[in-house]
Motif scaffolding. Structure first.
Motif, PDB file in Angstrom:
ATOM      1  N   VAL A   1      46.088  23.366  39.179  1.00 39.60           N
ATOM      2  CA  VAL A   1      44.580  23.642  38.784  1.00 39.60           C
ATOM      3  C   VAL A   1      43.878  24.570  39.632  1.00 39.60           C
ATOM      4  O   VAL A   1      43.245  25.375  38.957  1.00 39.60           O
ATOM      5  N   LEU A   2      44.359  24.680  40.907  1.00 39.01           N
ATOM      6  CA  LEU A   2      43.425  25.438  41.787  1.00 39.01           C
ATOM      7  C   LEU A   2      43.645  26.739  41.745  1.00 39.01           C
ATOM      8  O   LEU A   2      43.045  27.680  41.635  1.00 39.01           O
ATOM      9  N   VAL A   3      45.224  26.927  41.295  1.00 43.85           N
ATOM     10  CA  VAL A   3      45.471  28.498  41.350  1.00 43.85           C
ATOM     11  C   VAL A   3      44.977  29.100  40.028  1.00 43.85           C
ATOM     12  O   VAL A   3      44.477  30.172  39.789  1.00 43.85           O
ATOM     13  N   ALA A   4      44.941  28.154  39.037  1.00 46.18           N
ATOM     14  CA  ALA A   4      44.247  28.701  37.591  1.00 46.18           C
ATOM     15  C   ALA A   4      42.697  29.001  37.875  1.00 46.18           C
ATOM     16  O   ALA A   4      42.310  29.911  37.418  1.00 46.18           O
ATOM     17  N   LEU A   5      41.959  28.108  38.775  1.00 48.28           N
ATOM     18  CA  LEU A   5      40.570  28.356  39.109  1.00 48.28           C
ATOM     19  C   LEU A   5      40.368  29.770  39.666  1.00 48.28           C
ATOM     20  O   LEU A   5      39.431  30.453  39.669  1.00 48.28           O
ATOM     21  N   LYS A   6      41.490  30.025  40.791  1.00 42.92           N
ATOM     22  CA  LYS A   6      41.127  31.116  41.640  1.00 42.92           C
ATOM     23  C   LYS A   6      41.385  32.096  40.745  1.00 42.92           C
ATOM     24  O   LYS A   6      40.776  33.322  41.189  1.00 42.92           O
ATOM     25  N   GLU A   7      42.134  32.433  39.574  1.00 43.97           N
ATOM     26  CA  GLU A   7      42.387  33.697  38.739  1.00 43.97           C
ATOM     27  C   GLU A   7      41.378  33.907  37.964  1.00 43.97           C
ATOM     28  O   GLU A   7      40.874  35.125  37.890  1.00 43.97           O
ATOM     29  N   VAL A   8      40.281  32.765  37.702  1.00 45.75           N
ATOM     30  CA  VAL A   8      39.075  33.105  37.230  1.00 45.75           C
ATOM     31  C   VAL A   8      38.063  33.824  38.167  1.00 45.75           C
ATOM     32  O   VAL A   8      37.461  34.690  37.700  1.00 45.75           O
ATOM     33  N   VAL A   9      38.055  33.455  39.359  1.00 42.44           N
ATOM     34  CA  VAL A   9      37.383  34.240  40.341  1.00 42.44           C
ATOM     35  C   VAL A   9      37.837  35.608  40.420  1.00 42.44           C
ATOM     36  O   VAL A   9      36.946  36.418  40.656  1.00 42.44           O
ATOM     37  N   ARG A  10      39.123  35.682  40.740  1.00 45.60           N
ATOM     38  CA  ARG A  10      39.810  37.123  40.803  1.00 45.60           C
ATOM     39  C   ARG A  10      39.288  38.014  39.773  1.00 45.60           C
ATOM     40  O   ARG A  10      38.778  39.176  39.997  1.00 45.60           O
ATOM     41  N   THR A  11      39.366  37.655  38.472  1.00 43.44           N
ATOM     42  CA  THR A  11      38.911  38.502  37.522  1.00 43.44           C
ATOM     43  C   THR A  11      37.560  38.893  37.317  1.00 43.44           C
ATOM     44  O   THR A  11      37.041  39.929  37.255  1.00 43.44           O
ATOM     45  N   ARG A  12      36.524  37.842  37.928  1.00 40.87           N
ATOM     46  CA  ARG A  12      35.259  38.109  37.878  1.00 40.87           C
ATOM     47  C   ARG A  12      35.008  39.031  39.134  1.00 40.87           C
ATOM     48  O   ARG A  12      34.019  39.928  38.899  1.00 40.87           O
ATOM     49  N   LYS A  13      35.684  39.130  40.130  1.00 43.45           N
ATOM     50  CA  LYS A  13      35.536  40.034  41.274  1.00 43.45           C
ATOM     51  C   LYS A  13      35.965  41.248  40.819  1.00 43.45           C
ATOM     52  O   LYS A  13      35.466  42.217  41.339  1.00 43.45           O
ATOM     53  N   ILE A  14      36.869  41.590  39.997  1.00 51.05           N
ATOM     54  CA  ILE A  14      37.462  42.978  39.714  1.00 51.05           C
ATOM     55  C   ILE A  14      36.508  43.377  38.553  1.00 51.05           C
ATOM     56  O   ILE A  14      35.880  44.688  38.827  1.00 51.05           O
ATOM     57  N   ALA A  15      35.919  42.628  37.668  1.00 46.58           N
ATOM     58  CA  ALA A  15      34.765  43.189  36.860  1.00 46.58           C
ATOM     59  C   ALA A  15      33.488  43.549  37.625  1.00 46.58           C
ATOM     60  O   ALA A  15      32.992  44.516  37.486  1.00 46.58           O
ATOM     61  N   ALA A  16      33.269  42.958  38.903  1.00 47.07           N
ATOM     62  CA  ALA A  16      32.020  43.052  39.565  1.00 47.07           C
ATOM     63  C   ALA A  16      32.178  44.385  40.429  1.00 47.07           C
ATOM     64  O   ALA A  16      31.367  45.067  40.541  1.00 47.07           O
ATOM     65  N   GLY A  17      33.178  44.309  40.766  1.00 45.02           N
ATOM     66  CA  GLY A  17      33.668  45.534  41.623  1.00 45.02           C
ATOM     67  C   GLY A  17      33.490  46.911  40.853  1.00 45.02           C
ATOM     68  O   GLY A  17      33.027  47.969  41.395  1.00 45.02           O
ATOM     69  N   VAL A  18      34.151  46.794  39.629  1.00 42.75           N
ATOM     70  CA  VAL A  18      34.077  48.123  38.756  1.00 42.75           C
ATOM     71  C   VAL A  18      32.593  48.503  38.429  1.00 42.75           C
ATOM     72  O   VAL A  18      32.257  49.599  38.425  1.00 42.75           O
ATOM     73  N   HIS A  19      31.883  47.242  37.984  1.00 37.33           N
ATOM     74  CA  HIS A  19      30.524  47.418  37.771  1.00 37.33           C
ATOM     75  C   HIS A  19      29.641  47.877  39.012  1.00 37.33           C
ATOM     76  O   HIS A  19      28.792  48.852  38.641  1.00 37.33           O
ATOM     77  N   HIS A  20      30.097  47.430  39.888  1.00 40.80           N
ATOM     78  CA  HIS A  20      29.382  47.877  41.332  1.00 40.80           C
ATOM     79  C   HIS A  20      29.486  49.452  41.581  1.00 40.80           C
ATOM     80  O   HIS A  20      28.567  50.256  41.623  1.00 40.80           O
ATOM     81  N   ALA A  21      30.750  49.757  41.448  1.00 43.09           N
ATOM     82  CA  ALA A  21      31.177  50.991  41.403  1.00 43.09           C
ATOM     83  C   ALA A  21      30.359  52.346  40.553  1.00 43.09           C
ATOM     84  O   ALA A  21      30.064  53.400  40.897  1.00 43.09           O
ATOM     85  N   HIS A  22      30.504  51.619  39.222  1.00 38.66           N
ATOM     86  CA  HIS A  22      29.830  52.467  38.273  1.00 38.66           C
ATOM     87  C   HIS A  22      28.333  52.923  38.587  1.00 38.66           C
ATOM     88  O   HIS A  22      27.889  54.125  38.306  1.00 38.66           O
ATOM     89  N   HIS A  23      27.707  51.806  39.177  1.00 43.97           N
ATOM     90  CA  HIS A  23      26.052  52.192  39.606  1.00 43.97           C
ATOM     91  C   HIS A  23      26.287  53.188  40.606  1.00 43.97           C
ATOM     92  O   HIS A  23      25.078  53.921  40.440  1.00 43.97           O
TER      93      HIS A  23
END
Length: 293
Positions: free
Chosen positions: A118-140
């Motif tokens: 369960v914890l591993v699955a929840l961690k991947e939710v955070v990982r995906t959000r971090k990837i998307a946020a990193g790309v968005h930040h770099a785009h700005h």
């Protein structure tokens, strides 16, 4: 693609999912799994007894290494993320409970396989959000710097692994064979591919909304990681495709033949780079615990 998702009524759910807050539940799971893997590392328990400060620094790198490395790449202060006191305190509490809880009770609870899945699955939710946020930040910061977007998203998703050699120095261990660039684990590869997808979406080259892409990529990452953890698998779903592409473009031998040859020539080598650093360390720690019993 969007028409199909509209028929399935996925859009509203994806939108709600993409806006869901990560703190504290998802972030807590991320910190637990990250520090759990730190405890599997050789010498980490000894360091926690000998130097709690060094152990705490290693734990903070495991939890926030991706933010630190991304801030360095974007010209911000590497300690910028430490202004979020609630995150630091939560990660510190997890570190203390995993390393110093009486009778190792907290560690035994979170390392129990059903809970860990369960914890591993929840961690991947955070990982995906971090990837998307990193790309968005770099785009700005760099509107047309597509390679920069990929690099920052990649670092946000796998920065902990990329600076693992520096973290090893804090523990007094040096294992260059675990370099993630040379021997990329599944999460590191998936973070790179995810960063490419989110960059394509940010550049409007991918006919999918960001919320839908976040949902689909999260489901993919969580499913694969849960299955791999449950089966104690060392493989990767990308192996066959990568082997074929590398053989076609670079003339590299197929991964399967390389792996067979490696096992045939050195079957007794426990530190084969074909296994990830986390998997090797977890196995070594379990063998040590059995001997102690």
């Amino acid at each position: 693609m969007e028409n199909v998702l509209a028929v399935l009524n996925v859009g509203d759910f994806a939108q709600a999912f993409s806006k869901m807050g990560m703190f504290p539940v998802f972030d807590l799971a991320y910190y637990i799994v990250s520090i759990l893997y730190l405890k599997y590392e050789p010498g980490s328990v000894e360091v926690s007894r000998r130097s709690p400060v060094a152990s705490w620094l290693c734990a903070m790198l495991y939890c926030f290494g991706s933010y630190i490395l991304a801030d360095i790449l974007l010209g911000s202060s590497p300690i910028d993320y430490f202004q979020h006191n609630s995150h630091i305190l939560l990660a510190s509490a997890v570190w203390y409970l995993i390393f110093y809880c009486p009778l190792n009770l907290f560690y035994k609870c979170v390392a129990f396989l059903p809970v860990k899945l369960v914890l591993v699955a929840l961690k991947e939710v955070v990982r995906t959000r971090k990837i998307a946020a990193g790309v968005h930040h770099a785009h700005h910061a760099y509107h047309h710097g597509f390679f920069i977007m990929v690099i920052v998203g990649y670092v946000k998703g796998s920065g902990v692994a990329l600076i693992s050699n520096f973290e090893q120095l804090l523990r007094g261990v040096w294992r260059p064979e675990t370099n993630e660039i040379l021997n990329m684990s599944f999460p590191t590869k998936a973070s790179l591919y995810g960063a490419i997808l989110f960059t394509m979406q940010e550049a409007h080259w991918l006919p999918v909304s960001k919320s839908t892409l976040i949902l689909v990529f999260t489901l993919f990452m969580a499913t694969i990681k849960v299955v791999m953890t449950a089966r104690h698998s060392h493989g990767s779903p990308f192996t066959l495709i990568e082997s074929w592409i590398c053989h076609l473009l670079f003339g590299s031998p197929l991964a399967g033949s390389e792996e067979d040859h490696h096992h045939a020539s050195s079957p007794a080598t426990p530190s084969s780079p074909l296994k990830t650093k986390e998997e090797l360390s977890e196995g070594a720690r379990k063998r040590k615990a059995k001997k102690a019993e």
